[in-house]
Motif scaffolding. Structure first.
Motif, mmCIF file in Angstrom:
data_model
loop_
_atom_site.group_PDB
_atom_site.id
_atom_site.type_symbol
_atom_site.label_atom_id
_atom_site.label_comp_id
_atom_site.label_asym_id
_atom_site.label_seq_id
_atom_site.Cartn_x
_atom_site.Cartn_y
_atom_site.Cartn_z
ATOM 1 N N ARG A 1 -18.900 -2.136 -1.502
ATOM 2 C CA ARG A 1 -17.803 -2.202 -0.374
ATOM 3 C C ARG A 1 -18.344 -2.246 1.232
ATOM 4 N N ARG B 1 -11.504 4.356 2.965
ATOM 5 C CA ARG B 1 -11.353 5.219 1.661
ATOM 6 C C ARG B 1 -12.428 5.963 1.758
ATOM 7 N N ALA C 1 -5.712 -5.403 6.823
ATOM 8 C CA ALA C 1 -6.421 -5.563 5.630
ATOM 9 C C ALA C 1 -7.715 -5.006 5.493
ATOM 10 N N VAL D 1 -6.628 -1.195 4.653
ATOM 11 C CA VAL D 1 -6.371 -1.042 3.317
ATOM 12 C C VAL D 1 -7.852 -1.046 2.377
ATOM 13 N N TRP D 2 -8.801 -2.052 2.945
ATOM 14 C CA TRP D 2 -9.848 -2.258 1.908
ATOM 15 C C TRP D 2 -10.995 -1.211 2.221
ATOM 16 N N PHE D 3 -11.258 -0.771 3.449
ATOM 17 C CA PHE D 3 -12.409 -0.159 3.816
ATOM 18 C C PHE D 3 -12.146 1.248 4.109
ATOM 19 N N ARG E 1 0.789 -1.109 -0.086
ATOM 20 C CA ARG E 1 -0.041 0.047 0.169
ATOM 21 C C ARG E 1 0.878 1.265 0.063
#
Length: 253
Positions: free
Chosen positions: A167, A158, A151, A154-156, A113
């Motif tokens: 999402r 945003r 994790a 990184v994914w949520f 990332r």
């Protein structure tokens, strides 16, 4: 001349970053494979085996003389089941391997990332996170929380989270799973809410149409509280467990 100096400096920095990366991998390999001499992992595997064999969660403490019969809020039951299943399949050597992977893979994801900032920054950042999370490098629910926390961030975490229903749906499933692995999910949710404070406030001010994303976020996060009756992570976070209080009182002298 300045260009040559700059190139040499860049090579030195890159070489130092690679050396730090090699040292980090060796350090994590040593920490993850050291003898299992302390911690809760032995009784957690035993608890998971009992759940797998009986198909029910234990409601009362049945192992110790200090807290026999006390109500057991087993808020880490999901982790215990996974740990027991993995132990059955791979033994204690496999448990050590899982610890190594459970630390190295999230750190690799974090480094990936940060890749745009350059290799030195990515390696230095991952090393700092590893040192701060030293206490998690053992087979325990906190290890699962370490990987899930990185994790999930990184994914949520945003800026467009509230604009992506798919999402938010993924976030709901993520919270449902983690909420039955460890109560650490609640701490992570607090951090995620801080990261989304601006978008949430903007949506609330935008009126009813803009509040749908906020409602979706709230619903997704609330799924972490969907636990079996005897394993509430909210109860654990607020009042702890009766077993801990009984045992601590017994051994306080």
């Amino acid at each position: 001349m300045m260009q040559g100096y700059s190139a040499a400096y860049s090579r030195c920095v890159r070489a130092a970053a690679l050396a730090l990366l090699a040292g980090l991998i060796l350090f994590l390999s040593h920490a993850a494979t050291r003898p299992l001499a302390w911690g809760d992992h032995f009784w957690q595997v035993r608890a998971g085996l009992e759940i797998l064999e009986t198909g029910v969660l234990p409601e009362r403490e049945a192992w110790s003389y200090t807290a026999a019969g006390v109500r057991w809020n087993n808020h880490e039951w999901g982790y215990e089941v996974l740990a027991a299943a993995w132990w059955r399949a791979a033994g204690w050597g496999g448990v050590r391997l899982a610890v190594w992977a459970g630390v190295c893979l999230p750190l690799a994801l974090l480094g990936w990332r940060w890749r745009r900032a350059g290799l030195p920054v990515a390696v230095a950042g991952a090393t700092a996170v590893a040192l701060a999370a030293m206490y998690k490098i053992n087979p325990a629910p906190q290890l699962a929380g370490f990987g899930l926390g990185i994790a999930g961030w990184v994914w949520f975490a945003r800026a467009d989270l509230l604009d992506r229903p798919w999402r938010l749906a993924g976030l709901g499933g993520f919270c449902l799973v983690w909420g039955n692995l460890s109560a650490e999910c609640l701490s992570w949710i607090a951090l995620l809410l801080c990261s989304q404070a601006g978008p949430v406030i903007g949506r609330i001010r935008a009126g009813a149409a803009g509040r749908r994303g906020v409602a979706g976020l709230g619903l997704a996060l609330a799924l972490c509280l969907v636990n079996p009756p005897q394993s509430s992570i909210l109860e654990y976070a607020l009042v702890g467990t009766a077993i801990n209080r009984e045992v601590n009182t017994e051994f306080s002298h």
